[in-house]
Design a protein around this motif. Structure first.
Motif, PDB file in Angstrom:
ATOM      1  N   TRP A 177      -0.294 -12.711  -1.603  1.00 22.31           N
ATOM      2  CA  TRP A 177      -1.134 -12.147  -0.462  1.00 22.31           C
ATOM      3  C   TRP A 177      -0.712 -10.882  -0.008  1.00 22.31           C
ATOM      4  CZ3 TRP A 177       2.548 -11.500   3.380  1.00 22.31           C
ATOM      5  CH2 TRP A 177       3.429 -12.609   3.380  1.00 22.31           C
ATOM      6  N   TYR A 178      -1.289 -10.095   0.747  1.00 19.94           N
ATOM      7  CA  TYR A 178      -0.982  -8.764   1.241  1.00 19.94           C
ATOM      8  C   TYR A 178      -1.449  -8.577   2.668  1.00 19.94           C
ATOM      9  CZ  TYR A 178      -1.324  -3.745   2.065  1.00 19.94           C
ATOM     10  OH  TYR A 178      -1.289  -2.461   2.683  1.00 19.94           O
ATOM     11  N   ASP A 179      -0.416  -8.393   3.652  1.00 25.96           N
ATOM     12  CA  ASP A 179      -0.640  -8.336   4.983  1.00 25.96           C
ATOM     13  C   ASP A 179      -0.330  -6.659   5.598  1.00 25.96           C
ATOM     14  OD1 ASP A 179      -1.155  -8.413   7.793  1.00 25.96           O
ATOM     15  OD2 ASP A 179       0.331  -9.914   8.364  1.00 25.96           O
ATOM     16  N   PRO A 180      -1.354  -5.849   5.703  1.00 24.49           N
ATOM     17  CA  PRO A 180      -1.278  -4.386   5.915  1.00 24.49           C
ATOM     18  C   PRO A 180      -0.515  -4.145   7.327  1.00 24.49           C
ATOM     19  CG  PRO A 180      -3.247  -4.838   5.896  1.00 24.49           C
ATOM     20  CD  PRO A 180      -2.684  -6.286   5.424  1.00 24.49           C
ATOM     21  N   LYS A 181      -0.987  -5.053   8.286  1.00 20.51           N
ATOM     22  CA  LYS A 181      -0.855  -4.764   9.721  1.00 20.51           C
ATOM     23  C   LYS A 181       0.875  -4.512  10.155  1.00 20.51           C
ATOM     24  CE  LYS A 181      -4.011  -4.593  12.449  1.00 20.51           C
ATOM     25  NZ  LYS A 181      -4.655  -3.620  13.032  1.00 20.51           N
ATOM     26  N   PRO A 182       1.668  -5.214   9.814  1.00 18.82           N
ATOM     27  CA  PRO A 182       2.788  -4.958  10.110  1.00 18.82           C
ATOM     28  C   PRO A 182       3.801  -3.886   9.560  1.00 18.82           C
ATOM     29  CG  PRO A 182       3.079  -6.915   8.751  1.00 18.82           C
ATOM     30  CD  PRO A 182       1.824  -6.664   9.158  1.00 18.82           C
ATOM     31  N   ASP A 183       4.571  -3.344  10.502  1.00 18.65           N
ATOM     32  CA  ASP A 183       5.077  -1.864   9.693  1.00 18.65           C
ATOM     33  C   ASP A 183       6.711  -2.418   9.492  1.00 18.65           C
ATOM     34  OD1 ASP A 183       5.603   0.532   9.035  1.00 18.65           O
ATOM     35  OD2 ASP A 183       6.261   1.140  10.915  1.00 18.65           O
ATOM     36  N   PRO A 184       7.351  -2.347   8.267  1.00 16.77           N
ATOM     37  CA  PRO A 184       6.552  -2.077   6.877  1.00 16.77           C
ATOM     38  C   PRO A 184       5.552  -3.489   6.704  1.00 16.77           C
ATOM     39  CG  PRO A 184       8.662  -2.983   6.329  1.00 16.77           C
ATOM     40  CD  PRO A 184       8.548  -2.692   8.067  1.00 16.77           C
ATOM     41  N   SER A 185       4.530  -3.167   5.672  1.00 15.72           N
ATOM     42  CA  SER A 185       3.545  -4.205   5.432  1.00 15.72           C
ATOM     43  C   SER A 185       4.153  -5.210   4.678  1.00 15.72           C
ATOM     44  CB  SER A 185       2.394  -3.493   4.423  1.00 15.72           C
ATOM     45  OG  SER A 185       2.918  -2.967   3.338  1.00 15.72           O
ATOM     46  N   LYS A 186       3.825  -6.270   4.628  1.00 15.27           N
ATOM     47  CA  LYS A 186       4.348  -7.559   3.892  1.00 15.27           C
ATOM     48  C   LYS A 186       3.446  -7.880   2.723  1.00 15.27           C
ATOM     49  CE  LYS A 186       5.861  -9.799   8.046  1.00 15.27           C
ATOM     50  NZ  LYS A 186       6.032 -10.796   9.027  1.00 15.27           N
ATOM     51  N   ILE A 187       4.221  -8.118   1.394  1.00 14.24           N
ATOM     52  CA  ILE A 187       3.424  -8.436   0.115  1.00 14.24           C
ATOM     53  C   ILE A 187       4.211  -9.658  -0.416  1.00 14.24           C
ATOM     54  CG2 ILE A 187       3.145  -7.722  -2.146  1.00 14.24           C
ATOM     55  CD1 ILE A 187       3.412  -4.816  -1.092  1.00 14.24           C
ATOM     56  N   LYS A 188       3.431 -10.625  -0.735  1.00 16.28           N
ATOM     57  CA  LYS A 188       4.234 -11.672  -1.492  1.00 16.28           C
ATOM     58  C   LYS A 188       3.187 -12.320  -2.770  1.00 16.28           C
ATOM     59  CE  LYS A 188       6.056 -16.543  -1.095  1.00 16.28           C
ATOM     60  NZ  LYS A 188       5.812 -16.785  -2.715  1.00 16.28           N
ATOM     61  N   ILE A 189       4.045 -11.946  -3.890  1.00 22.37           N
ATOM     62  CA  ILE A 189       3.417 -12.075  -5.294  1.00 22.37           C
ATOM     63  C   ILE A 189       3.977 -13.068  -6.235  1.00 22.37           C
ATOM     64  CG2 ILE A 189       2.397 -10.956  -7.301  1.00 22.37           C
ATOM     65  CD1 ILE A 189       2.391  -8.552  -5.832  1.00 22.37           C
ATOM     66  N   ASP A 190       3.527 -14.073  -6.648  1.00 21.32           N
ATOM     67  CA  ASP A 190       4.139 -15.109  -7.751  1.00 21.32           C
ATOM     68  C   ASP A 190       4.125 -14.444  -9.102  1.00 21.32           C
ATOM     69  OD1 ASP A 190       4.794 -17.083  -9.370  1.00 21.32           O
ATOM     70  OD2 ASP A 190       3.236 -18.387  -8.928  1.00 21.32           O
ATOM     71  N   THR A 191       5.103 -13.605  -9.368  1.00 21.92           N
ATOM     72  CA  THR A 191       5.657 -13.001 -10.417  1.00 21.92           C
ATOM     73  C   THR A 191       5.240 -13.597 -11.611  1.00 21.92           C
ATOM     74  OG1 THR A 191       7.244 -11.992  -9.140  1.00 21.92           O
ATOM     75  CG2 THR A 191       7.234 -11.497 -11.554  1.00 21.92           C
TER      76      THR A 191
END
Length: 97
Positions: free
Chosen positions: A38-52
Motif C-alpha cells: 500500500w501507499y499513503d501519500p497524505k502524511p509527510d513523508p508519505s508511507k509505503i509498505k511493500i511485500d518484497t
C-alpha cells in the motif's frame, strides 16, 4: 498481461492506494489478483509498505509495473534487489559456459 499498478481507496480528499497485481484489461478499481502493498501519500513523508517477496515474484513472472509503481518500488528498494538478482544469474550463466 499482468501489471503492477495502484488501486485507489479512501474517501474524498483522503486518497489511499493499494499496490496490486491485476490483469491489464481490468478497470482501475476492478477485481485484482493479489495485493502486494500500500501507499499513503497524505502524511509527510508519505508511507509505503511493500511485500518484497511477492513483488519480486510478480516481476519474475513478467508483470510490468506502471510508472508510478516503478518509482514506489525504487523508493522501497525492491528494484535494486531485483537488479542484483538478475546480475547474479547472468554471472552464473557466464561462468557455466
Amino acid at each position: 498481461m499482468v501489471k503492477l499498478r495502484l488501486r485507489r481507496m479512501g474517501a474524498i480528499n483522503q486518497p489511499f492506494y493499494r499496490i496490486v497485481a491485476v490483469d491489464s484489461r481490468k478497470k482501475r478499481d476492478g477485481k485484482y489478483i493479489e495485493c502486494i502493498g500500500w501507499y499513503d501519500p497524505k502524511p509527510d513523508p508519505s508511507k509505503i509498505k511493500i511485500d518484497t517477496e511477492r513483488a519480486l515474484y510478480w516481476l519474475g513472472v513478467g508483470a510490468q509495473p506502471s510508472d508510478t509503481v516503478r518509482s514506489l518500488l525504487r523508493k522501497a528498494g525492491v528494484l535494486q534487489i531485483w537488479h542484483n538478482s538478475k546480475q547474479k544469474k547472468n554471472q552464473k550463466t557466464a561462468e557455466a559456459e
